[in-house]
Motif scaffolding. Structure first.
Motif, mmCIF file in Angstrom:
data_model
loop_
_atom_site.group_PDB
_atom_site.id
_atom_site.type_symbol
_atom_site.label_atom_id
_atom_site.label_comp_id
_atom_site.label_asym_id
_atom_site.label_seq_id
_atom_site.Cartn_x
_atom_site.Cartn_y
_atom_site.Cartn_z
ATOM 1 N N ARG A 113 11.466 5.107 -9.236
ATOM 2 C CA ARG A 113 10.170 4.549 -9.633
ATOM 3 C C ARG A 113 10.328 3.122 -10.159
ATOM 4 O O ARG A 113 9.562 2.225 -9.802
ATOM 5 C CB ARG A 113 9.535 5.451 -10.704
ATOM 6 N N GLY A 128 2.232 1.738 -3.319
ATOM 7 C CA GLY A 128 1.183 2.231 -4.217
ATOM 8 C C GLY A 128 1.040 3.739 -4.104
ATOM 9 O O GLY A 128 0.964 4.445 -5.118
ATOM 10 N N ARG A 129 0.988 4.182 -2.852
ATOM 11 C CA ARG A 129 0.845 5.631 -2.646
ATOM 12 C C ARG A 129 2.044 6.380 -3.216
ATOM 13 O O ARG A 129 1.921 7.375 -3.910
ATOM 14 C CB ARG A 129 0.699 5.928 -1.146
ATOM 15 N N GLU A 130 3.247 5.836 -2.917
ATOM 16 C CA GLU A 130 4.464 6.527 -3.361
ATOM 17 C C GLU A 130 4.565 6.561 -4.868
ATOM 18 O O GLU A 130 5.008 7.538 -5.451
ATOM 19 C CB GLU A 130 5.685 5.830 -2.765
ATOM 20 N N LEU A 131 4.127 5.441 -5.465
ATOM 21 C CA LEU A 131 4.208 5.374 -6.926
ATOM 22 C C LEU A 131 3.332 6.445 -7.562
ATOM 23 O O LEU A 131 3.677 7.021 -8.581
ATOM 24 C CB LEU A 131 3.773 3.995 -7.425
ATOM 25 N N LYS A 132 2.211 6.694 -6.932
ATOM 26 C CA LYS A 132 1.295 7.710 -7.448
ATOM 27 C C LYS A 132 1.976 9.077 -7.439
ATOM 28 O O LYS A 132 1.834 9.880 -8.342
ATOM 29 C CB LYS A 132 0.021 7.749 -6.592
ATOM 30 N N LYS A 133 2.724 9.264 -6.344
ATOM 31 C CA LYS A 133 3.368 10.567 -6.187
ATOM 32 C C LYS A 133 4.604 10.689 -7.080
ATOM 33 O O LYS A 133 4.909 11.736 -7.608
ATOM 34 C CB LYS A 133 3.774 10.767 -4.710
ATOM 35 N N SER A 134 5.313 9.572 -7.221
ATOM 36 C CA SER A 134 6.617 9.669 -7.889
ATOM 37 C C SER A 134 6.442 9.996 -9.358
ATOM 38 O O SER A 134 5.408 9.704 -9.972
ATOM 39 C CB SER A 134 7.377 8.349 -7.727
ATOM 40 N N ASP A 135 7.494 10.619 -9.937
ATOM 41 C CA ASP A 135 7.380 11.068 -11.316
ATOM 42 C C ASP A 135 8.408 10.401 -12.199
ATOM 43 O O ASP A 135 8.913 10.970 -13.159
ATOM 44 C CB ASP A 135 7.543 12.605 -11.368
ATOM 45 N N ASN A 183 0.829 -1.204 0.000
ATOM 46 C CA ASN A 183 0.000 0.000 0.000
ATOM 47 C C ASN A 183 0.867 1.259 0.000
ATOM 48 O O ASN A 183 0.584 2.219 -0.718
ATOM 49 C CB ASN A 183 -0.913 0.023 1.233
#
Lengths: 542, 499
Positions: free
Chosen positions: A109, A97-104, A94
């Motif tokens: 990544r 998941g959150r970090e991936l959403k934020k990462s660019d 989880n």
């Protein structure tokens, strides 16, 4: 195992054990079809008492399964540890998941994606492992025999509880075998059956065939007078129903103990479906028990007591030897069987406190539950006693001398917690067990069969202690829409022989034989079903 | 149970090859091959009449094979003569070999003689092999032939109605099926049986289970009054015994009609066991390889047994209820009689001009009489049918069925459903089972003849039970009447009510 054993004499108790109990030693050879009742085993109780189950296995000569309880505990701990780890992994997942959403993007990544993928793989693997562990736990639990009762002597020696028609065998009976008597009075034909069917079959002729009918009628009349319901069951049964009742198709030597129908080769679907997985029941206990599979009985309708005649079939592989001749051990016979469903005792084994407090007597007395300690008789005990009293009444009025035995741990069928056999005196068998040979058997199976056949009891009121939820182990959550407050539990089953025809017939011929006149007396209670009230066989045919 | 189409399916249409092996201890069939060879046209017509198209040419083929066999015999004889001649020459050569002038010339001659003898021996061996193969094929062709039909048997597919029992019941309500009645009065449980065993099984409950026992007792008592002998036979029989009685494991579609018991890999060499579809099989089997004394004939036995039918392909209209089931109890009659006096009737039919009734017909009529008594006293309305040629089992020369009226089957078959069947099998079964009769008349000092066998249903429990339920149902009171004759075994119960 009144049923499997009506045909297992005390002399062959050893082989009896092999016949039934050790069936459990071999792996399941059948596949449980999707429509078969799903077993609900009390895994929690096993995990909480692995030592108890081990001792029980050792006492019952189930040594190869002695560690099953411990193994289940071990697997359970692995599952729990894994579940804990899985929680961690999911949490990490989880987060990822959150970090991936934020990462660019970028290396970070890619690494996170890589990790997420690995996590997913691992979780899937966990799931697979858990499923395997669960299957393994179920298999191990299915292999375990029922726990023995307090009444059951540990070891291989039965305890003599009493006698019927005198305390010692009658004297002056001679030792003529029913085979001789049957031949001289034209009552039995084993030669013809050897030609039509092989060893272990027989034709009953003339008065013997009439006695078969009279014995059925008589035993039914005794039980009907006491309010039992009569039922005629089928003899062909699905093998998964036989297994759930405690009868497996093969013993540990891979010997066939249950006749199965041959699968037709190159047949249409219809033909295949017709014979698929069907076996010939060795006892009506199987179809009787199976008749309430996947059903919920109202506690107010219990005990439900049924009796019925059926044709029974036994492969008896490896059982040849001293009993090959005559009616004593045969492949096919008619038996009148009793079966009952009862309300489980108010305190159930699933209440750990009841269990723990119940061990003052030590393990030898058995591992029974609170009702024993409390002295209150369970409904199963009451019905069990009723069955024994019916058996006693039948044998008493047939004038047969017999002894009543509390059977020992090594002699209980997989499903039984307690078993009482009655052995009649056979003048021709004095060299074996002083002439005593088993003619009836009665067993209490507690919830062994009901858990495997999914037969539940619904209590009319919620009696507090009865709010046990039998579905507890199925993944923790309430399944099958059983309301915890409604009060359901698994039924306790009891079974017993009312009349195993060929053995009783043999005993009647040998005990009723009069050497001087060369005739056999017909017991008074049977005469009303014999043509012309026939009282004596021989000296002029009806 | 004696259902017509079913019986036909099981017994008759068995153009298949033998799919069991006959073990050494099995009775050896003794078919009347001479009669077949002398009347190939008769057997062909019989096959056509009985819908045994695939076997119609068997008799001609047997004749042909017999001629080939004779040819082989002749060849064999001449070869053996040559062989004997050669042996003599060799013996002569040996006795002369002591002569001074013997030398190489005589050795050469001896070698060529020996060579010739070797070739001859091989040819004789080949001929003997061919002879055996021909005989085997003749036997297998003959075994496939159905019995010859009787004079009474109508040709074709239409039975002849030869009588009725009781009056057609008058009813002012819609017919109720025994399945409904059984559910309402808590007498039948098909759902539980579906769980334990599948379709085509049932639990009989309460009064229905009692009625089963009463029906067995009642039918046995009828036969006992006529001094029949009671027998309780096994229901597990060797497959080769079932086949010898005319029951093959598979029908012409290759559908399994007899349940066979699975054999362990290591027991595959042992003879296979089957579950008998009728006690006719073990009862006929009682006298395998036996000699019956003329004074004991007719020998009449009756017995109750559990019967099993695979009924593959029989699903459909009869799937529901007690009408067509895999397992049931039946009381069966079986008898052995003297063969008829004249040889011409020994073969059953076609020009049976005998005036004296053959003993098998006398017994057959007794069986039908008993069936009528039983069904009549149960109050069932029935019709009696002389069954047509296409509907006879392989073993039967003549067959009479009785069909009871089932209110629920009105739309299906005019309400009629078979409840009993009786057949004369002449010597079909005794020839295949090695059952013989020692008779005074043939030769004076104990000649052996093939006895004739007759069989008939006394009580097919579930069908009669269904008929009793449907015919005894009273709509206004919602109760079921128990036939008076059964009450002695029902504890005096007169009506079954709900609850």
């Amino acid at each position: 195992m009144p049923s499997p054993s009506p045909f297992v004499c005390s002399a062959c108790r050893q082989s009896a054990r092999i016949l039934r109990t050790s069936n459990a030693f071999s792996k399941r050879r059948y596949t449980r079809p999707t429509f078969a009742p799903k077993p609900t085993l009390d895994l929690k109780h096993i995990r909480q008492n692995p030592g108890l189950y081990k001792q029980n296995c050792l006492d019952r000569n189930y040594a190869p399964y002695a560690e099953n309880g411990w193994r289940i505990l071990e697997l359970h701990e692995q599952v729990v540890a894994q579940q804990r780890e899985a929680v961690e992994l999911r949490r990490r997942n989880n987060v990822l998941g959150r970090e991936l959403k934020k990462s660019d993007g970028g290396d970070h990544r890619a690494r996170m994606l890589e990790e997420a993928r690995a996590l997913k793989g691992k979780l899937a693997e966990f799931e697979g492992r858990e499923k395997l562990a669960q299957d393994e736990m179920e298999k191990l639990a299915l292999e375990l025999p029922n726990l023995s009762s307090q009444h059951t002597p540990v070891g291989s020696e039965p305890a003599v509880l009493g006698h019927i028609n005198g305390n010692t065998p009658p004297t002056g009976k001679g030792n003529r075998s029913h085979v001789d008597i049957g031949r001289s009075l034209d009552l039995l034909d084993f030669e013809a059956s050897a030609t039509t069917s092989g060893w272990g079959f027989y034709f009953l002729k003339n008065e013997a065939a009439l006695l078969e009918q009279a014995l059925i009628q008589f035993s039914l009349s005794v039980a009907l007078a006491q309010g039992w319901k009569i039922l005629t069951p089928p003899s062909l049964i699905y093998s998964h129903i036989a297994s759930a009742t405690g009868f497996l198709p093969r013993d540990q030597n891979g010997e066939t103990q249950i006749y199965a129908l041959a699968q037709p080769q190159n047949q249409t679907q219809d033909a295949k479906a017709s014979a698929a997985g069907l076996v010939l029941a060795g006892t009506a206990e199987i179809p009787f028990a199976g008749s309430q599979a996947n059903k919920t009985l109202l506690s107010t309708s219990l005990p439900l007591k049924v009796i019925g005649p059926s044709r029974c079939y036994r492969a008896e592989a490896g059982a040849r030897g001293m009993d090959t001749k005559g009616l004593y051990r045969v492949h096919e016979f008619t038996k009148v069987e009793m079966f009952a469903w009862t309300s489980p005792p108010s305190t159930s084994r699933q209440t750990p406190s009841a269990l723990d407090s119940d061990f003052e007597g030590g393990f030898e007395g058995g591992f029974d539950t609170a009702e024993d300690a409390g002295g209150a008789e369970s409904q199963a005990d009451v019905v069990f006693e009723e069955m024994i009293s019916i058996q006693t009444e039948i044998l008493t009025s047939l004038g047969l001398h017999a002894r009543v035995l509390e059977m020992p741990t090594t002699d209980l069928g997989a499903s039984a917690t307690r078993k009482i056999d009655i052995e009649a005196y056979f003048p021709s068998r004095t060299a074996i067990d002083d002439g005593y040979g088993e003619v009836t058997s009665a067993s209490i199976c507690t919830d062994y069969q009901a858990r495997r056949l999914n037969t539940k009891v619904k209590f009319a009121d919620n009696g507090g202690a009865r709010s046990e939820d039998p579905t507890e182990e199925r993944g923790g959550a309430n399944r099958g829409g059983i309301r915890r407050g409604g009060g359901t539990a698994f039924a306790h089953t009891v079974n017993g022989t009312a009349m195993a025809i060929p053995r009783i017939l043999a005993a009647l011929l040998e005990n009723g034989w009069d050497e001087v006149s060369g005739t056999v007396v017909v017991p008074g209670v049977l005469r009303k079903w014999m043509p012309g009230g026939l009282g004596r066989i021989g000296g002029g045919r009806v | 149970m004696a259902c017509r189409c079913l019986a036909r399916r099981i017994q008759l249409l068995n153009p298949q090859r033998r799919s069991y092996t006959r073990p050494p201890n099995a009775p050896k069939p003794a078919i009347d091959l001479k009669h077949i060879r002398q009347n190939p046209g008769l057997y062909e017509q019989n096959c056509i009449d009985r819908n045994y198209k695939h076997q119609a040419r068997n008799s001609w083929r047997i004749l042909e094979l017999h001629e080939q066999w004779q040819e082989q015999q002749q060849q064999g004889r001449s070869l053996r003569e040559q062989n004997n001649h050669l042996r003599r020459q060799l013996a002569d050569a040996a006795s002369r070999s002591g002569d001074a002038e013997g030398g190489t010339k005589s050795t050469d001659k001896k070698d060529s003689l020996l060579e010739e003898a070797k070739v001859l021996k091989e040819r004789i061996g080949q001929i003997e092999g061919r002879e055996a193969a021909i005989q085997l094929e003749i036997e297998s062709l003959a075994l496939e032939l159905p019995n010859l039909s009787s004079q009474h048997t109508p040709n074709g597919e239409e039975p002849e109605v030869i009588g009725y029992i009781n009056e057609m019941p008058s009813s002012n309500h819609t017919p109720r099926s025994h399945v409904d009645i059984g559910a309402q009065l808590e007498l039948l449980d098909f759902a539980s049986a579906a769980t334990t065993s599948g379709w085509g099984y049932y639990f009989l409950l309460n009064e229905a289970a009692l009625l089963e026992q009463a029906l067995i007792q009642y039918s046995l008592s009828m036969a006992l009054a006529r001094r029949w002998k009671v027998v309780s036979p096994p229901s597990t029989v060797y497959s080769h015994i079932a086949a010898a009685c005319g029951f093959q494991p598979r029908d012409q579609h290759g559908e399994q009609q007899v349940y066979a018991i699975e054999q362990a890999e290591k027991d595959k060499a042992k003879p296979a066991l089957s579950l008998a579809g009728t006690a006719e099989i073990p009862l006929a089997g009682m006298k395998v390889n036996s000699i019956l004394e003329e004074t004991n004939l007719p020998l009449k036995v009756i017995g109750a047994s559990r019967c099993y039918r695979a009924e593959a392909g029989a699903r459909g209209v009869d799937t529901k209820g007690l009408y067509r089931v895999h397992e049931f109890t039946k009381v069966e009659m079986f008898g052995w009689t003297m063969p008829p006096l004249s040889q011409s009737t020994a073969h059953g039919s076609f020009g049976d001009a005998d005036t004296a009734k053959p003993p098998s017909t006398v017994l057959f009529e007794e069986m039908v009489e008993m069936q009528k008594d039983i069904l009549g006293s149960l109050g069932l309305h029935c019709r009696i049918l002389e069954m047509p040629s296409t509907d006879l089992g392989a073993s039967a020369s003549r067959k009479i069925d009785i069909e009871a009226f089932f209110p629920s089957r009105l739309e299906h078959s005019g309400g009629w459903g078979e409840v009993t069947s009786a057949s004369i099998c002449t010597d079909y079964q005794s020839r295949r089972l090695g059952t013989r009769a020692r008779t005074a008349r043939s030769g004076g000092k104990g000649g052996l003849e093939w006895p004739h066998t007759v069989n008939g249903t006394a009580m097919a429990v579930p069908r009669v039970l269904a008929a009793i339920m449907e015919n005894g149902w009273d709509e206004p009171t919602q109760t079921l009447a128990i036939p008076t004759v059964l009450r002695p075994w029902m504890g005096g119960i007169e009506r079954v009510k709900k609850g």
